[in-house]
Design a protein around this motif. Structure first.
Motif, PDB file in Angstrom:
ATOM      1  N   ALA A   6       7.242  -2.961   5.843  1.00  0.00           N
ATOM      2  CA  ALA A   6       8.149  -2.012   6.494  1.00  0.00           C
ATOM      3  C   ALA A   6       8.777  -2.561   7.750  1.00  0.00           C
ATOM      4  CB  ALA A   6       7.382  -0.725   6.818  1.00  0.00           C
ATOM      5  N   CYS A   7       8.264  -3.709   8.261  1.00  0.00           N
ATOM      6  CA  CYS A   7       8.871  -4.283   9.469  1.00  0.00           C
ATOM      7  C   CYS A   7      10.243  -4.886   9.165  1.00  0.00           C
ATOM      8  CB  CYS A   7       7.945  -5.327  10.087  1.00  0.00           C
ATOM      9  SG  CYS A   7       7.779  -6.831   9.077  1.00  0.00           S
ATOM     10  N   GLY A   8      10.554  -5.121   7.875  1.00  0.00           N
ATOM     11  CA  GLY A   8      11.855  -5.651   7.488  1.00  0.00           C
ATOM     12  C   GLY A   8      11.969  -7.154   7.562  1.00  0.00           C
ATOM     13  N   GLY A   9      10.889  -7.859   7.875  1.00  0.00           N
ATOM     14  CA  GLY A   9      10.940  -9.309   7.976  1.00  0.00           C
ATOM     15  C   GLY A   9      11.029  -9.985   6.611  1.00  0.00           C
ATOM     16  N   THR A  10      11.741 -11.174   6.563  1.00  0.00           N
ATOM     17  CA  THR A  10      11.862 -11.951   5.322  1.00  0.00           C
ATOM     18  C   THR A  10      11.582 -13.409   5.620  1.00  0.00           C
ATOM     19  OG1 THR A  10      14.229 -12.263   5.678  1.00  0.00           O
ATOM     20  CG2 THR A  10      13.556 -10.364   4.326  1.00  0.00           C
ATOM     21  N   MET A  11      11.382 -14.183   4.516  1.00  0.00           N
ATOM     22  CA  MET A  11      11.121 -15.613   4.638  1.00  0.00           C
ATOM     23  C   MET A  11      12.084 -16.368   3.718  1.00  0.00           C
ATOM     24  SD  MET A  11       6.968 -15.544   4.495  1.00  0.00           S
ATOM     25  CE  MET A  11       6.924 -17.323   4.378  1.00  0.00           C
ATOM     26  N   LYS A  18      12.355 -14.660  10.290  1.00  0.00           N
ATOM     27  CA  LYS A  18      13.286 -13.608  10.653  1.00  0.00           C
ATOM     28  C   LYS A  18      12.673 -12.213  10.440  1.00  0.00           C
ATOM     29  CE  LYS A  18      17.871 -11.771   9.520  1.00  0.00           C
ATOM     30  NZ  LYS A  18      19.063 -11.935   8.652  1.00  0.00           N
ATOM     31  N   GLY A  19      12.743 -11.381  11.475  1.00  0.00           N
ATOM     32  CA  GLY A  19      12.272 -10.002  11.388  1.00  0.00           C
ATOM     33  C   GLY A  19      10.782  -9.807  11.662  1.00  0.00           C
ATOM     34  N   HIS A  20       9.983 -10.887  11.768  1.00  0.00           N
ATOM     35  CA  HIS A  20       8.540 -10.728  12.032  1.00  0.00           C
ATOM     36  C   HIS A  20       8.342 -10.207  13.451  1.00  0.00           C
ATOM     37  CE1 HIS A  20       4.316 -11.814  12.773  1.00  0.00           C
ATOM     38  NE2 HIS A  20       4.173 -11.654  11.443  1.00  0.00           N
ATOM     39  N   PRO A  21       7.538  -9.126  13.650  1.00  0.00           N
ATOM     40  CA  PRO A  21       7.409  -8.528  14.992  1.00  0.00           C
ATOM     41  C   PRO A  21       6.575  -9.363  15.968  1.00  0.00           C
ATOM     42  CG  PRO A  21       5.990  -7.399  13.437  1.00  0.00           C
ATOM     43  CD  PRO A  21       6.812  -8.362  12.617  1.00  0.00           C
ATOM     44  N   GLY A  22       5.872 -10.349  15.488  1.00  0.00           N
ATOM     45  CA  GLY A  22       5.099 -11.198  16.387  1.00  0.00           C
ATOM     46  C   GLY A  22       3.696 -10.701  16.693  1.00  0.00           C
ATOM     47  N   ARG A  23       3.268  -9.642  16.024  1.00  0.00           N
ATOM     48  CA  ARG A  23       1.901  -9.123  16.223  1.00  0.00           C
ATOM     49  C   ARG A  23       1.501  -8.300  14.992  1.00  0.00           C
ATOM     50  NH1 ARG A  23       2.595  -4.376  20.769  1.00  0.00           N
ATOM     51  NH2 ARG A  23       4.761  -3.788  20.269  1.00  0.00           N
ATOM     52  N   PRO A  24       0.203  -7.959  14.839  1.00  0.00           N
ATOM     53  CA  PRO A  24      -0.254  -7.178  13.682  1.00  0.00           C
ATOM     54  C   PRO A  24       0.454  -5.837  13.622  1.00  0.00           C
ATOM     55  CG  PRO A  24      -2.112  -8.201  14.773  1.00  0.00           C
ATOM     56  CD  PRO A  24      -0.946  -8.427  15.671  1.00  0.00           C
ATOM     57  N   HIS A  25       0.691  -5.360  12.407  1.00  0.00           N
ATOM     58  CA  HIS A  25       1.404  -4.106  12.210  1.00  0.00           C
ATOM     59  C   HIS A  25       1.041  -3.545  10.836  1.00  0.00           C
ATOM     60  CE1 HIS A  25       3.756  -7.477  10.699  1.00  0.00           C
ATOM     61  NE2 HIS A  25       4.206  -6.652   9.754  1.00  0.00           N
ATOM     62  N   TRP A  26       1.425  -2.263  10.631  1.00  0.00           N
ATOM     63  CA  TRP A  26       1.180  -1.604   9.364  1.00  0.00           C
ATOM     64  C   TRP A  26       2.288  -1.967   8.378  1.00  0.00           C
ATOM     65  CZ3 TRP A  26      -3.099   0.596   7.741  1.00  0.00           C
ATOM     66  CH2 TRP A  26      -4.029   1.066   8.682  1.00  0.00           C
ATOM     67  N   HIS A  52      -2.516   5.902   6.844  1.00  0.00           N
ATOM     68  CA  HIS A  52      -1.599   4.844   6.407  1.00  0.00           C
ATOM     69  C   HIS A  52      -1.934   4.434   4.973  1.00  0.00           C
ATOM     70  CE1 HIS A  52       0.267   4.018  10.345  1.00  0.00           C
ATOM     71  NE2 HIS A  52      -0.905   4.373  10.836  1.00  0.00           N
ATOM     72  N   PRO A  53      -0.986   4.458   4.044  1.00  0.00           N
ATOM     73  CA  PRO A  53      -1.249   3.989   2.674  1.00  0.00           C
ATOM     74  C   PRO A  53      -1.225   2.468   2.567  1.00  0.00           C
ATOM     75  CG  PRO A  53       1.001   4.787   2.832  1.00  0.00           C
ATOM     76  CD  PRO A  53       0.366   5.071   4.165  1.00  0.00           C
ATOM     77  N   GLY A  54      -0.636   1.778   3.557  1.00  0.00           N
ATOM     78  CA  GLY A  54      -0.540   0.321   3.517  1.00  0.00           C
ATOM     79  C   GLY A  54      -1.738  -0.346   4.167  1.00  0.00           C
ATOM     80  N   VAL A  55      -1.475  -1.584   4.607  1.00  0.00           N
ATOM     81  CA  VAL A  55      -2.535  -2.355   5.252  1.00  0.00           C
ATOM     82  C   VAL A  55      -2.072  -2.761   6.637  1.00  0.00           C
ATOM     83  CG1 VAL A  55      -3.520  -3.221   3.108  1.00  0.00           C
ATOM     84  CG2 VAL A  55      -1.671  -4.489   4.218  1.00  0.00           C
ATOM     85  N   PHE A  56      -3.041  -2.926   7.543  1.00  0.00           N
ATOM     86  CA  PHE A  56      -2.749  -3.400   8.895  1.00  0.00           C
ATOM     87  C   PHE A  56      -2.945  -4.916   8.866  1.00  0.00           C
ATOM     88  CE2 PHE A  56      -3.717  -3.945  13.456  1.00  0.00           C
ATOM     89  CZ  PHE A  56      -2.609  -3.303  13.980  1.00  0.00           C
ATOM     90  N   HIS A  57      -1.831  -5.676   8.911  1.00  0.00           N
ATOM     91  CA  HIS A  57      -1.917  -7.116   8.667  1.00  0.00           C
ATOM     92  C   HIS A  57      -1.076  -7.887   9.679  1.00  0.00           C
ATOM     93  CE1 HIS A  57       1.827  -6.966   5.830  1.00  0.00           C
ATOM     94  NE2 HIS A  57       2.055  -6.435   7.009  1.00  0.00           N
ATOM     95  N   CYS A  58      -1.187  -9.232   9.536  1.00  0.00           N
ATOM     96  CA  CYS A  58      -0.367 -10.099  10.389  1.00  0.00           C
ATOM     97  C   CYS A  58       0.988 -10.374   9.729  1.00  0.00           C
ATOM     98  CB  CYS A  58      -1.105 -11.393  10.691  1.00  0.00           C
ATOM     99  SG  CYS A  58      -1.537 -12.319   9.202  1.00  0.00           S
ATOM    100  N   CYS A  59       0.978 -10.580   8.393  1.00  0.00           N
ATOM    101  CA  CYS A  59       2.208 -10.787   7.631  1.00  0.00           C
ATOM    102  C   CYS A  59       1.917 -10.607   6.157  1.00  0.00           C
ATOM    103  CB  CYS A  59       2.824 -12.162   7.906  1.00  0.00           C
ATOM    104  SG  CYS A  59       1.846 -13.526   7.230  1.00  0.00           S
TER     105      CYS A  59
END
Length: 580
Positions: free
Chosen positions: A525-530, A542-550, A504-511
């Motif tokens: 990449a999850c597509g969430g915005t604020m 909006k769009g936050h998956p609710g758990r850690p993700h890449w 993974h070139p990104g980071v595994f984060h909460c947001c």
């Protein structure tokens, strides 16, 4: 220079209590064990009879010292020094300490005479009432008196003649019995070059005793003095050397005592350890014997159990066979000898019996086998605190019952180790619980069947085997797993090897808001915005998956493979975010 003459009695001293020397080691030869006869002093300071030394077997030695030898002798001191050169010399070994003794040119008789030993032998003879002493003049009759002036032992006849001569009339004569308490009554030491002259002078230049004839001849220009005048200087030098040697004697005695103490301690320690070894061995042997008896009893129980099963099966088969034969014989007799009416009347019973017999289930193979194996290298627990080995195993692996387990059974990555587990079972489906089976594994790429992949099989000693391999290229592979040259359940099977795992070139984060420190341009990449112009995801928005993700591909599994292709869905600004 006038000689400071002193009577012989001036050198005669009595021992404490009037006792004479009693050390037989100073009077007896270590070889012949008799009183010394012409004793010779060896360089190692051991004394041996001349005759005994002459009987020793000589050997050749190479002397690089030439004539300048350490071997001292009365004859050699009058020989000229030879130039240093390599020359062959005769040597012997000291019969007491095995030290090498280089013989002078004159042989054994050129060695130094031990005058102390001669004096001790004379004292020893005096204690035997003069037995063994002969007259110094006639060399025939036994000694009766001693002339203290001439230092000669005389018989009765020679003593009378000694008194009649004008020159010796006033010499002091002493009975032998009166000399027993003295410590020294030796004969005068004569010059080896001038036998008629006594050694009374000392040549300082040559560092050796000489006589009056020597100082007017060979030593006429050498400084000399009477022995009585130089004895103190030379005696003091010997005493100083002795004083320096004595501490070594004490140190060696102490070292020897320590060695003896250590040897005693060593013996005691060896005895203690030997007792421990015997105790351990006896206990171990007892434990092994007890384990042996248990194994033999277990073997006997297995035999009885298997034999009982075989006997029961035998009885059942025999009974069934007897019933079958009875039915067959009766039916055949009925069909061949019975009338039509008799056959019809009996048919119902016969058919019912035969149908019942035909429905009976039985095995044509023995219900038990002879698979009994002794495993000497397998741990069998403890017995009386000792770890023991050796078990009896009746289980036999059944390839058809063996199963394969593991996540990497049907998938793998190139240049990454894939593994799975083989679980061996017996015919009853029970885990073997032991290792030692012959496992064969082959991993072959379908595209290159002649390029086998190297495999590794690790015996876990509990009936399971860890199998691993590392494919070098992607593709489809066929895996064979065999036990006793038979395929196990599920073998062979195919494995699809994919390319190496993409990181993974990104980071595994909460947001992105947290991981970027509140940057508005950070995207995910999850597509969430604020709200408020933030282009990335935030908690509860909006769009936050609710758990850690890449941040690069949006996957939730931290150890997953990245699927980001580098398009617009994952801006490069995400790479600057920080994982929390």
């Amino acid at each position: 220079m006038s000689e400071n003459r002193k009577p012989l009695l001036g050198f005669v001293s009595k021992l404490p209590g009037g006792t004479a020397l009693e050390n037989s080691g100073k009077t007896h030869c270590p070889l012949c064990m008799g009183l010394f006869k012409a004793p010779r002093l060896l360089p190692c300071l051991h004394t041996v009879c001349t005759t005994c030394l002459e009987q020793l077997e000589p050997f050749s030695v190479v002397d690089i010292r030439g004539g300048d030898s350490d071997t001292s002798s009365e004859g050699s001191i009058f020989q000229e020094l030879k130039p240093r050169s390599l020359q062959s010399q005769i040597g012997i070994l000291c019969p007491v300490c095995d030290a090498q003794v280089d013989l002078p040119i004159g042989g054994v008789k050129a060695l130094t005479i031990d005058h102390l030993a001669v004096n001790d032998v004379m004292l020893e003879s005096l204690r035997g009432e003069g037995q063994g002493l002969v007259c110094d003049l006639c060399n025939d009759r036994e000694v009766e008196k001693r002339c203290q002036t001439c230092k000669a032992n005389l018989c009765h006849f020679c003593c009378q003649a000694h008194r009649r001569q004008k020159k010796t009339t006033y010499h002091t004569m002493v009975d032998l019995k009166d000399l027993k308490g003295y410590s020294r009554i030796g004969k005068p030491i004569l010059c080896p070059a001038h036998p008629a002259e006594e050694l009374r002078l000392f040549c300082e230049f040559c560092d050796r005793p000489v006589c009056r004839d020597c100082v007017v001849g060979e030593h006429r220009e050498h400084p000399y003095d009477f022995t009585s005048n130089v004895i103190h200087k030379h005696g003091d030098s010997v005493r100083e050397l002795l004083k320096g040697t004595q501490p070594h004697v004490e140190a060696l005695e102490e070292a020897l005592a320590q060695v003896k103490i250590m040897n005693s301690a060593l013996q005691k320690r060896v005895e203690v350890v030997a007792a421990d070894v015997r105790t351990f061995s006896e206990g171990y042997i007892k434990a092994i014997e007890e384990h042996r008896d248990k194994l033999l009893k277990q073997l006997e129980d297995i035999r009885v159990q298997k034999e009982n099963s075989l006997q029961l099966q035998k009885a059942q088969l025999e009974q069934l066979l007897a019933d079958m034969r009875t039915g067959v014989e009766f039916t055949e007799h009925l069909l061949t000898s019975g009338s039509d009416l008799e056959i019809l009347i009996t048919k119902g019973v016969v058919v019912e019996r035969l149908r019942k017999l035909n429905k009976v289930e039985y095995s044509t193979h023995p219900g038990v086998n002879d698979k009994i194996r002794f495993c000497p290298q397998e741990k069998a627990g403890q017995c009386h605190g000792y770890v023991i080995y050796g078990t009896i195993n009746t289980k036999e692996v059944d390839p058809a019952k063996c199963v394969l387990q593991g996540e990497d059974l049907y998938r793998a990555r190139e240049k990454q180790t894939a593994s799975f587990t083989l679980l061996c079972k017996d015919a009853a489906g029970e885990i073997m619980g032991r290792g030692g089976d012959n496992i064969q594994v082959a991993v072959v790429p379908n595209a290159k069947k002649d390029s086998l992949v190297r495999t590794m099989v690790r015996d876990n000693k509990d009936g399971t085997y860890y199998i691993s391999y590392t494919p070098k290229e992607p593709g489809v592979y066929t895996v064979w797993v065999c036990v006793k040259e038979q395929h196990v359940q599920g073998s062979p099977f195919t494995v699809t090897v994919r390319r190496k795992h993409r990181p993974h070139p990104g980071v595994f984060h909460c947001c992105t808001f947290c991981s970027s420190g509140g940057q508005k341009t950070a995207r995910c990449a999850c597509g969430g915005t604020m709200p408020g112009g933030y282009l990335g995801c935030g908690h509860g928005h909006k769009g936050h998956p609710g758990r850690p993700h890449w941040s690069c591909c949006g996957k939730f599994n931290e150890k997953s493979e990245c699927t980001w292709t580098g398009g617009q869905s994952a801006p490069r600004s995400l790479l600057r975010t920080v994982a929390l």
